[in-house]
Enzyme design. Sequence first.
Site, PDB file in Angstrom:
ATOM      1  N   ARG A   1       0.862  -1.181   0.000  1.00  0.00           N
ATOM      2  CA  ARG A   1       0.000   0.000   0.000  1.00  0.00           C
ATOM      3  C   ARG A   1       0.897   1.229   0.000  1.00  0.00           C
ATOM      4  O   ARG A   1       1.521   1.566   1.008  1.00  0.00           O
ATOM      5  CB  ARG A   1      -0.915  -0.024   1.236  1.00  0.00           C
TER       6      ARG A   1
ATOM      7  N   HIS B   1      -3.557   4.177   4.975  1.00  0.00           N
ATOM      8  CA  HIS B   1      -4.654   3.210   5.117  1.00  0.00           C
ATOM      9  C   HIS B   1      -5.978   3.858   4.730  1.00  0.00           C
ATOM     10  O   HIS B   1      -6.762   3.295   3.977  1.00  0.00           O
ATOM     11  CB  HIS B   1      -4.724   2.703   6.553  1.00  0.00           C
TER      12      HIS B   1
ATOM     13  N   TYR C   1       4.294   4.829  11.444  1.00  0.00           N
ATOM     14  CA  TYR C   1       4.606   3.424  11.665  1.00  0.00           C
ATOM     15  C   TYR C   1       5.470   2.795  10.562  1.00  0.00           C
ATOM     16  O   TYR C   1       5.756   1.603  10.612  1.00  0.00           O
ATOM     17  CB  TYR C   1       3.328   2.603  11.851  1.00  0.00           C
TER      18      TYR C   1
END
Length: 377
Positions: free
Chosen positions: A268, A272, A281
Site C-alpha cells: 500500500r 490506510h 509506523y
Amino acid sequence: MTTTGSLPGESDLVQVLDRDGSVRDDATVPDLSEEQLVEMYEQMKFARHLDERAVTLHRQGRIGTYPPLAGQEAAQVASTHALADDDWISYQYREHGAAGVRGMSYEYLLYWMGYEEGNGHLADDYIFPMNISIGSQLPHATGMAWASKLKGDDNVVMCHFGEGSTSEGDFHEGLNFAGVYDVPAIFFCNNNQYAISIGRENQTASATIAQKAHAYGFEGKRVDGMDPLAVYAVTKEAAEKARDPNAEPPEDIGRAGRPSLIEAVMYRLGAHTTVDDPDAYREEEEVERWREFDPITRYETFLRDRDLIDDEQIESIEEEVGDEVAAMIDEAEAAEPDPMAMFDRPYETPTPRVQEQKEYLADLRERHGDDALTRDE
C-alpha cells in the site's frame, strides 16, 4: 505458465514481469489479446487517477473518509479480468479498481459522500456491496459459492480481503466451510503488508498467508500482486478449477478441489485511509523500495516493449480518464438524495427510538419543506 521471483523481502512468488517490466526468463505471458492488454492498462490508470482525485476531494471536505488503493491496481484489475462477467465479487472496501472494471458510475462516489444508495447499485454488476467490518464478508462469500454449487450453475465467487482479516475468526470459519463443502470460491488476500499500522509479521507466525489454505484442505498460491500478468494467470487458473465440479484435490492436502486461496503480495503506497498517518509506523525508505515495483510503471514498460502503446496513446488515455472521473464527480455532487432514506436500511423493523426520529423528521419536512432537513437546528 510463469516463473518465480521476489519482491523486497519475499520469495517464491509467481511472477511474469521483472522489476523493470521485462518478461522474466522462462515466463509465459497469458493468452490475452492486444486489446485486452491495453484495456487493463487503461483501467489501472483510471483506478489510480480516481484514487488521486478522491484523496483530494476528502481534503476539500467533499467526500468522507476514503481508503486509497495506490499500489494495488494490478491485483484488482487483472483478477477481475480473469473472471466471467457474471461471477460474483465480494470485496472489502479498497478494491475500487475491481468495481471500475465492471463499469463504475457516479453512483460509486455517492457512497463515499455518505449516501447508501451508492453501495446498492453494485449488485447490478455482480458485486456484493462493500464491507467495512473486517473479514465478515468471508463466510458470506462461502455461502454464496455453496448456493451456486447447490443450484448447479457455473458461477464463481471471488472474495477480496486484506491480510489483517486473517486474524479474524470469520476468515477461518469461511475457509473451513469452503473446504468441507468444496465450493467454487476464490479467496483473494490483498497482502499489502499493513493492517492499518500493524505489520504482516505481527498478524501471523505463519511463513505465508497462502499456506493457511492447506489446513482447510485446498490449495494456496502466492503471486506478485503488483504484476498484472501474473495475477491474471493465477486467478484464471483458480477460476477454471472452481468451475470444474470434478476438480482434483491438491496432492497430499485434502479432499477439496475447487476452492483456492491466493495471496497477492503487494504494498500500500499511500495511507490506510485519508485520516491515517503512515509516517507514524513505517519509514519512507521502505516505501521507496516498494515503489520500484509500481504496477503501472512496470506494466507500461511491458506494453511499450511490445509496441502496444506510445507517448501519444498514453497522453490520450490520461486525458480520457481525467474527463471520465471529472464527469463522475460532477454528477455525484449534483445528486440530491432523500435524507429520509437514512431510515430505510438499518433495521428490518425500526426500533421505537428510530421510528420516533423518522416521524419527527417527516413532520419537520411537512411543516417547513425540504430546507428544514438541511438546516443546522
